[in-house]
Write a protein that holds these residues in place. Structure first.
Motif, mmCIF file in Angstrom:
data_model
loop_
_atom_site.group_PDB
_atom_site.id
_atom_site.type_symbol
_atom_site.label_atom_id
_atom_site.label_comp_id
_atom_site.label_asym_id
_atom_site.label_seq_id
_atom_site.Cartn_x
_atom_site.Cartn_y
_atom_site.Cartn_z
ATOM 1 N N PHE A 53 2.108 -0.042 -10.908
ATOM 2 C CA PHE A 53 2.003 -1.396 -10.374
ATOM 3 C C PHE A 53 2.908 -2.376 -11.126
ATOM 4 N N SER A 99 -2.132 -5.086 -3.255
ATOM 5 C CA SER A 99 -1.394 -4.112 -4.076
ATOM 6 C C SER A 99 -1.562 -2.679 -3.574
ATOM 7 N N ASN A 149 -4.978 -8.350 3.889
ATOM 8 C CA ASN A 149 -4.942 -6.920 3.579
ATOM 9 C C ASN A 149 -5.652 -6.107 4.656
ATOM 10 N N CYS A 189 -3.149 6.990 -4.191
ATOM 11 C CA CYS A 189 -2.386 5.884 -4.782
ATOM 12 C C CYS A 189 -1.133 6.440 -5.445
ATOM 13 N N TYR A 239 2.698 -13.442 -1.973
ATOM 14 C CA TYR A 239 1.976 -12.589 -2.931
ATOM 15 C C TYR A 239 2.930 -12.097 -4.016
ATOM 16 N N HIS A 242 10.224 -5.952 -6.069
ATOM 17 C CA HIS A 242 9.838 -6.812 -4.946
ATOM 18 C C HIS A 242 10.769 -6.659 -3.741
ATOM 19 N N GLN A 268 -2.189 -6.095 -10.593
ATOM 20 C CA GLN A 268 -3.235 -5.078 -10.627
ATOM 21 C C GLN A 268 -4.565 -5.754 -10.325
ATOM 22 N N ILE A 317 3.642 -5.887 -9.428
ATOM 23 C CA ILE A 317 2.688 -6.512 -8.502
ATOM 24 C C ILE A 317 1.330 -6.588 -9.195
#
Length: 582
Positions: free
Chosen positions: A228, A327, A165, A356, A267, A233, A322, A320
């Protein structure tokens, strides 16, 4: 900038030190409870035990010299910074003086193993552990406790994802628009080198209002439902591939980008909402294991079908994790297109901010506000994301306005009776005159934390294995309430203390006005009330506690120690948020 720099020995060691300090902080919080019980020890999970085995025991950590405990300006460093420095210096010292220490061999072997995963590209991720976190109560035929599915990976997966990340955020950050304030790379902000936060975003609203002090402003807000849990995907990989085909990424090694893509796919493969969460939503035995009655994971399956996004939700890879490290990056990756569409519609007298999945648009022009909002929501629907139904441009009353998460297109003006006088974003609100206060929902959460802590102390008093006196537990409640609200403040440092790891740290932007004063003073009153309530409970339930018994070393009786201390302004919400800066 190469991927290998992010998984070097030093980089992984620093990350492990941070994780070890977090474990120390977590254990310290647990000590507040377990120190009051007989024969009770803290139960650490396997990952925490393994992590602790990679470092010397806490009692061996070096004590910092006074000169190292303060920064260049003489201000005391935060406890997190001190612990990190102490741990690093301890390991450095023992490498020289006790090189045969068993923990050093384990530490180096584990770091080399993580490096090997990256260098060979042999990274596979196990599915995360799903933990239900109580969100709110929903009344149907009975009372249902709606939960949020928090995902936690094992230690090794957590480190791999954190490293990935950091690399992803750093190399993509220059391509993301400045309007996004969450999950961004560190940069120079004022005199600090840090990532932007919610206060930086809200300052943009303050500056915008100051620029147009007496003019009517039109606003729009949009919030997504279960963001989320609804991310597709295939759209994530599609957006990623579109990005890395740009000329900008030619300066990076193709092997690094391929490895990043591989980990991103792993992931996504490790988690889908329909497979890992939806399947256990009706399993009450699962929720009982986490001390939650009538638990449920809410979703938007009906909305998906109504919008015509999917025909078979079981076969579609959606959602995805949380709490997963990647994420936040995925959110910025997926919503970048929406940011671009909004920016194209804005003029020089407009402002667009996104934190976000929350966004706000402010503009002097009503048509500009409406066009940009529609551009944003259209982009979300193309990504098969569910938008909360908005109110406006006409809403029935202010309650209807505040209860709605999405709003179009409201008038921010000076007339409180006919228009919207307050605008809210990221837990804060600002009125037409520039006065700032805390959002009601944010205030309620803090009050609930105070109440939960008092109930925890009540349970402790009723515990058969209790060894501490009621007065000790009462004092523990008061100290914990102070620590939670303003940090580990003391009389010698309260004027310069940065309020780290506390509630007040997130609200330093609030200005002094009648609304903020009332809110903060009410928090101080409620906090004192919780202590007084516990004192009354003790006097009523434990009358056998005699003042003449059990004198302590200083000669104080139980009655003396039972008295509630008034700590004063250094420990108050009001002083630490409003008065200390002045």
């Amino acid at each position: 900038m190469e991927f290998s720099e992010y998984y070097s020995h030093g980089a992984i060691f620093t990350m492990l030190c941070k994780l070890r300090c977090k474990v120390a902080f977590k254990r310290n919080k647990k000590h507040y409870y377990f120190d009051h019980l007989k024969d009770q020890k803290i139960k650490d999970n396997d990952d925490d035990l393994f992590l602790m085995s990679l470092f010397p025991p806490r009692r061996k950590w070096l004590k910092l010299k006074p000169s190292l405990r303060n920064d260049e300006k003489g201000v005391a460093k935060t406890s997190t910074e001190r612990n990190m420095l102490s741990l690093k210096l301890t390991v450095k010292y023992l490498r020289v003086n006790e090189p045969s220490s068993a923990f050093l061999k384990r530490l180096d072997f584990y770091i080399e193993r993580i490096q090997e995963y990256f260098s060979k590209g042999s990274i596979t991720l196990e599915k995360p552990n799903i933990i239900p976190v109580l969100k709110g109560k929903k009344k149907t035929h009975g009372e249902v406790n709606i939960c949020r599915p928090l995902s936690t990976y094992g230690l090794t997966e957590k480190i791999i994802l954190s490293i990935t990340n950091k690399f992803a955020v750093d190399i993509f950050d220059n391509l993301f628009n400045k309007c996004g304030y969450a999950f961004r790379a560190k940069k120079k902000i004022g005199r600090e080198f840090r990532a932007p936060n919610h206060l930086d975003a809200f300052r943009e609203i303050i500056d915008f209002k100051a620029k147009y002090p007496n003019q009517i402003v039109w606003g729009a807000e949009c919030d997504m439902s279960k963001f989320f849990d609804t991310v597709n995907h295939s759209f994530v990989i599609k957006r990623f591939d579109q990005f890395i085909r740009q000329k900008y990424f030619r300066k990076y090694r193709q092997e690094d980008l391929s490895l990043l893509r591989h980990i991103l796919k792993e992931y996504l493969r490790s988690y889908t909402f329909s497979k890992h969460v939806r399947s256990i939503s009706s399993d009450q035995d699962y929720f009982k294991q986490h001390q939650i009655k009538n638990g449920k994971f809410d979703w938007v399956d009906k909305e998906f079908l109504l919008e015509g996004f999917y025909t078979n939700l079981n076969k579609t890879k959606i959602g995805i994790p949380q709490g997963g490290a990647l994420s936040g990056f995925i959110a910025n990756l997926l919503l970048h297109d929406a940011d671009c569409k909004v920016i194209k519609e804005l003029d020089k007298d407009s402002l667009y901010l996104r934190f976000c999945d929350d966004m706000i648009i402010l503009s002097l022009n009503k048509e500009t506000c409406e066009r940009s909002y529609i551009a944003y929501t259209d982009s979300l629907r193309r990504n098969k994301l569910i938008v909360h139904k908005h109110v406006g441009p006409h809403f029935e009353n202010l309650k209807n306005f505040w209860d709605s998460k999405s709003k179009l297109c409201y008038k921010w003006a000076s007339d409180e009776t006919k228009n919207t006088y307050w605008v809210g974003f990221v837990g804060l609100e600002i009125n037409f005159l520039g006065e700032i206060r805390i959002r009601r929902s944010t205030l309620k959460k803090e009050l609930q934390k105070q109440a939960d802590l008092m109930l925890e102390m009540k349970r402790l008093l009723k515990n058969e294995k209790r060894k501490s006196s009621p007065s000790s537990i009462l004092g523990s409640l008061q100290k914990r309430l102070i620590s939670m609200s303003v940090g580990r403040v003391d009389l010698w440092n309260y004027e310069k203390y940065p309020n780290e790891m506390s509630w007040t740290k997130g609200f330093t932007i609030i200005n002094d006005n009648v609304h903020s004063r009332n809110q903060l003073k009410s928090l101080d009153r409620r906090r004192s009330l919780k202590v007084h309530k516990l004192k009354k409970f003790i006097k009523r339930k434990y009358p056998e506690e005699k003042a003449s018994e059990d004198k302590d070393q200083d000669g104080d009786t139980e009655e003396t120690r039972f008295q509630i201390k008034h700590y004063g302004k250094p420990f108050s919400y009001y002083y630490n948020v409003l008065k200390k800066r002045n």
